[in-house]
Motif scaffolding. Structure first.
Motif, mmCIF file in Angstrom:
data_model
loop_
_atom_site.group_PDB
_atom_site.id
_atom_site.type_symbol
_atom_site.label_atom_id
_atom_site.label_comp_id
_atom_site.label_asym_id
_atom_site.label_seq_id
_atom_site.Cartn_x
_atom_site.Cartn_y
_atom_site.Cartn_z
ATOM 1 N N LYS A 240 45.078 -7.048 46.500
ATOM 2 C CA LYS A 240 45.484 -8.055 45.522
ATOM 3 C C LYS A 240 46.624 -8.921 46.074
ATOM 4 C CE LYS A 240 46.644 -10.027 41.567
ATOM 5 N NZ LYS A 240 45.895 -11.202 41.075
ATOM 6 N N MET A 241 47.627 -8.276 46.683
ATOM 7 C CA MET A 241 48.783 -9.008 47.178
ATOM 8 C C MET A 241 48.453 -9.832 48.422
ATOM 9 S SD MET A 241 50.940 -8.242 44.904
ATOM 10 C CE MET A 241 52.356 -9.092 45.596
ATOM 11 N N GLY A 242 47.380 -9.486 49.114
ATOM 12 C CA GLY A 242 46.988 -10.249 50.306
ATOM 13 C C GLY A 242 46.272 -11.546 49.975
ATOM 14 N N GLN A 243 45.900 -11.724 48.712
ATOM 15 C CA GLN A 243 45.182 -12.929 48.281
ATOM 16 C C GLN A 243 46.156 -13.961 47.702
ATOM 17 O OE1 GLN A 243 42.261 -11.509 45.467
ATOM 18 N NE2 GLN A 243 40.805 -10.961 47.083
ATOM 19 N N ALA A 244 45.594 -15.128 47.349
ATOM 20 C CA ALA A 244 46.378 -16.151 46.653
ATOM 21 C C ALA A 244 46.789 -15.587 45.289
ATOM 22 C CB ALA A 244 45.540 -17.415 46.489
ATOM 23 N N PRO A 245 47.964 -15.934 44.800
ATOM 24 C CA PRO A 245 48.938 -16.875 45.363
ATOM 25 C C PRO A 245 49.986 -16.216 46.266
ATOM 26 C CG PRO A 245 49.630 -16.257 43.172
ATOM 27 C CD PRO A 245 48.360 -15.488 43.446
ATOM 28 N N PHE A 246 49.848 -14.922 46.543
ATOM 29 C CA PHE A 246 50.914 -14.198 47.252
ATOM 30 C C PHE A 246 50.794 -14.293 48.774
ATOM 31 C CE2 PHE A 246 50.147 -11.876 43.225
ATOM 32 C CZ PHE A 246 51.355 -12.138 42.606
ATOM 33 N N PHE A 247 49.587 -13.970 49.296
ATOM 34 C CA PHE A 247 49.372 -13.876 50.749
ATOM 35 C C PHE A 247 50.455 -13.015 51.399
ATOM 36 C CE2 PHE A 247 47.550 -18.035 49.507
ATOM 37 C CZ PHE A 247 46.218 -17.761 49.812
ATOM 38 N N ALA A 248 50.737 -11.875 50.745
ATOM 39 C CA ALA A 248 51.831 -11.000 51.175
ATOM 40 C C ALA A 248 51.388 -10.102 52.325
ATOM 41 C CB ALA A 248 52.321 -10.154 50.011
ATOM 42 N N SER A 249 52.300 -9.829 53.241
ATOM 43 C CA SER A 249 52.028 -8.927 54.360
ATOM 44 C C SER A 249 52.261 -7.487 53.934
ATOM 45 C CB SER A 249 52.927 -9.282 55.552
ATOM 46 O OG SER A 249 54.287 -9.212 55.179
ATOM 47 N N SER A 250 51.940 -6.557 54.811
ATOM 48 C CA SER A 250 52.027 -5.137 54.471
ATOM 49 C C SER A 250 53.468 -4.692 54.203
ATOM 50 C CB SER A 250 51.439 -4.291 55.600
ATOM 51 O OG SER A 250 52.112 -4.549 56.821
ATOM 52 N N ASP A 251 54.442 -5.354 54.849
ATOM 53 C CA ASP A 251 55.821 -4.934 54.613
ATOM 54 C C ASP A 251 56.278 -5.265 53.202
ATOM 55 O OD1 ASP A 251 55.702 -7.642 55.193
ATOM 56 O OD2 ASP A 251 57.732 -7.712 56.010
ATOM 57 N N VAL A 252 55.731 -6.361 52.630
ATOM 58 C CA VAL A 252 56.052 -6.718 51.246
ATOM 59 C C VAL A 252 55.481 -5.671 50.296
ATOM 60 C CG1 VAL A 252 55.709 -8.412 49.408
ATOM 61 C CG2 VAL A 252 56.198 -9.180 51.738
ATOM 62 N N VAL A 253 54.247 -5.242 50.552
ATOM 63 C CA VAL A 253 53.626 -4.201 49.731
ATOM 64 C C VAL A 253 54.422 -2.904 49.844
ATOM 65 C CG1 VAL A 253 51.522 -2.873 49.309
ATOM 66 C CG2 VAL A 253 51.352 -5.265 50.006
ATOM 67 N N GLY A 254 54.907 -2.627 51.040
ATOM 68 C CA GLY A 254 55.735 -1.434 51.238
ATOM 69 C C GLY A 254 57.016 -1.506 50.431
ATOM 70 N N MET A 255 57.621 -2.683 50.382
ATOM 71 C CA MET A 255 58.838 -2.850 49.591
ATOM 72 C C MET A 255 58.554 -2.684 48.100
ATOM 73 S SD MET A 255 61.335 -3.228 51.635
ATOM 74 C CE MET A 255 62.618 -3.780 50.520
ATOM 75 N N LEU A 256 57.379 -3.120 47.661
ATOM 76 C CA LEU A 256 57.004 -2.914 46.264
ATOM 77 C C LEU A 256 56.933 -1.429 45.931
ATOM 78 C CD1 LEU A 256 54.206 -5.616 45.742
ATOM 79 C CD2 LEU A 256 56.509 -5.608 44.749
ATOM 80 N N GLY A 257 56.579 -0.627 46.941
ATOM 81 C CA GLY A 257 56.516 0.815 46.739
ATOM 82 C C GLY A 257 57.858 1.403 46.364
ATOM 83 N N LEU A 258 58.944 0.752 46.781
ATOM 84 C CA LEU A 258 60.278 1.240 46.446
ATOM 85 C C LEU A 258 60.585 1.104 44.956
ATOM 86 C CD1 LEU A 258 62.392 -0.059 49.463
ATOM 87 C CD2 LEU A 258 61.626 2.271 49.014
ATOM 88 N N CYS A 259 59.762 0.290 44.255
ATOM 89 C CA CYS A 259 59.924 0.213 42.799
ATOM 90 C C CYS A 259 59.668 1.574 42.159
ATOM 91 C CB CYS A 259 58.961 -0.814 42.196
ATOM 92 S SG CYS A 259 59.261 -2.518 42.717
ATOM 93 N N GLY A 260 58.958 2.429 42.899
ATOM 94 C CA GLY A 260 58.681 3.769 42.400
ATOM 95 C C GLY A 260 59.915 4.621 42.225
ATOM 96 N N VAL A 261 61.071 4.131 42.687
ATOM 97 C CA VAL A 261 62.318 4.872 42.483
ATOM 98 C C VAL A 261 62.598 5.047 40.991
ATOM 99 C CG1 VAL A 261 63.902 2.894 42.455
ATOM 100 C CG2 VAL A 261 64.682 5.104 43.337
ATOM 101 N N ALA A 262 62.028 4.153 40.181
ATOM 102 C CA ALA A 262 62.184 4.285 38.729
ATOM 103 C C ALA A 262 61.562 5.588 38.244
ATOM 104 C CB ALA A 262 61.536 3.097 38.019
ATOM 105 N N GLY A 263 60.390 5.909 38.810
ATOM 106 C CA GLY A 263 59.742 7.165 38.444
ATOM 107 C C GLY A 263 60.549 8.364 38.889
ATOM 108 N N ALA A 264 61.102 8.275 40.095
ATOM 109 C CA ALA A 264 61.903 9.390 40.624
ATOM 110 C C ALA A 264 63.144 9.615 39.768
ATOM 111 C CB ALA A 264 62.302 9.096 42.066
ATOM 112 N N MET A 265 63.765 8.537 39.312
ATOM 113 C CA MET A 265 64.965 8.661 38.483
ATOM 114 C C MET A 265 64.621 9.174 37.087
ATOM 115 S SD MET A 265 66.947 5.139 39.538
ATOM 116 C CE MET A 265 68.266 5.413 38.355
#
Length: 393
Positions: A240-265
């Protein structure tokens, strides 16, 4: 001085925090490979498909460990099993680091997955030996450590791989296992086994537990469906993130994974109130949060704010469901704490695999709408188990 643990007698802070931190460090072994796969592929000159088998084989190993290793905690001294797992991890991680070809990496990755189930031996210890009013909180603290390990592992391996190389990451991981093994050996007291008999009888008893405790089936199945909904997002988010309008690279998706810190907390906070509030309300709230997250992810799917908010909310929602159910299973049969955890986590893993498979299929057919549809369907399945089960748990 090592302390003697008594059932419901309380878990000393030193032991609790040791289990939580070591849980995160040991589970990280499963996820180090994900940012390093492309580097491994280029060095060994193998195809993308063959390289991706590393992650798959590691996950298969973890599933095998859940089913066949974790129950041993009821049959043998847990510290002995934990130390054996750490020893095998040292060998397998060094094997990956020094591997001359992909075949050795795959074999060593399987062993790494099998032996990385150490946190799932820690969880029953926290549940069994904590004071009743602290069981949920303490289980939540170990789950927080585990989740933090998963989140941080990808970041660390990517950084180490970039600076020093992928092999060095695995040498560091092996050294960490030596340190963790020595710490656990020093801090954790001997815990006597509760099952006497043969290994075949131990495994057969899993079926008996499923028959004898309907609540265990409910706890496991509804958590499994919810986890399937959660993983259906992560299975296709990169597409999804690799398509328009984002065209995000894998490192951006990896950074989104850090949002999971909310679950850990959230994990330790949820665990603290499960006993006071009850399991059932937490499952209703969890499903409500997951459905809200999917609404955001679908209708706001072209905006970073909606994607980030959706990830945070779905992470909190899955922790509501996992922790409320997992912390409750140990009250059903304390003498079989490792086996009930095996049943729960194996079902949980199967649910996650189902969500990943259905999401990938739906993506191919209908795109992000199909993925969202699968996520909503599996969440509703989890909700239905709570609504229509004859046993009100």
């Amino acid at each position: 001085m090592k302390q003697t643990l008594k059932e419901n007698g309380g878990l000393p802070p030193l032991i609790l925090w040791t289990l939580s931190i070591v849980a995160g460090i040991s589970v990280a072994n499963i996820y180090y490979n994900q940012p390093l796969l492309n580097m491994i592929r280029h060095e060994l000159d193998v195809s993308e498909f063959t390289t991706n088998l590393i992650a798959m084989v590691t996950q298969i190993g973890y599933a095998l460990g859940l089913l066949f290793v974790v129950p041993l905690g009821d049959m043998y001294k847990r510290k002995k099993i934990i130390i054996i797992n750490f020893s095998l991890l040292v060998v397998s991680l060094i094997g990956i680091a020094a591997a001359p070809n992909i075949h050795i990496i795959l074999a060593a990755s399987l062993i790494t997955g099998i032996c990385s189930v150490i946190p799932q031996i820690f969880v029953p210890i926290a549940a069994l030996y904590s004071k009743p009013e602290n069981k949920g909180r303490n289980v939540g603290l170990i789950i927080s450590g585990l989740l933090s390990g998963i989140l941080v592992s990808r970041v660390i391996s990517g950084l180490v791989g970039e600076l020093f190389g992928w092999r060095e990451m695995y040498y560091i991981a092996a050294a960490l296992m030596v340190v963790c093994g020595l710490i656990v050996y020093t801090v954790l007291p001997d815990i006597q086994p509760t099952f006497k008999g043969k290994y075949t009888e131990l495994m057969k008893s899993l079926v008996s537990l499923l028959k004898d405790f309907p609540a265990l089936r409910i706890y496991s199945v509804r958590a499994g469906f919810a986890f399937g909904s959660f993983l259906s997002m992560w299975a296709c988010l990169a597409f999804k993130m690799g398509q328009a309008p984002f065209f995000a690279s894998s490192d951006v998706v990896g950074m989104l994974g850090l949002c999971g810190v909310a679950g850990a907390m959230t994990a330790s906070l949820v665990g603290k109130y499960v006993r006071k509030v009850g399991v059932r309300p937490f499952n209703y709230w969890g499903c409500g949060l997951i459905l809200s997250a999917w609404t955001l992810l679908y209708f706001g799917g072209n905006y970073y704010t909606a994607i980030i908010a959706g990830i945070i909310i779905i992470d909190i929602g899955i922790q509501f469901i996992q922790l409320s159910n997992q912390s409750s299973i140990f009250e059903l049969c304390p003498s079989a704490s490792n086996r009930v955890n095996t049943i729960f986590m194996t079902t949980y893993f199967i649910g996650g695999s189902l969500g990943t498979f259905l999401s990938g299929t739906a993506w191919q057919l209908f795109g992000w709408a199909g993925t969202a549809g699968v996520g909503v369907l599996l969440c509703c399945a989890s909700l239905s188990v709570t609504l229509f089960s004859k046993v009100k748990v």
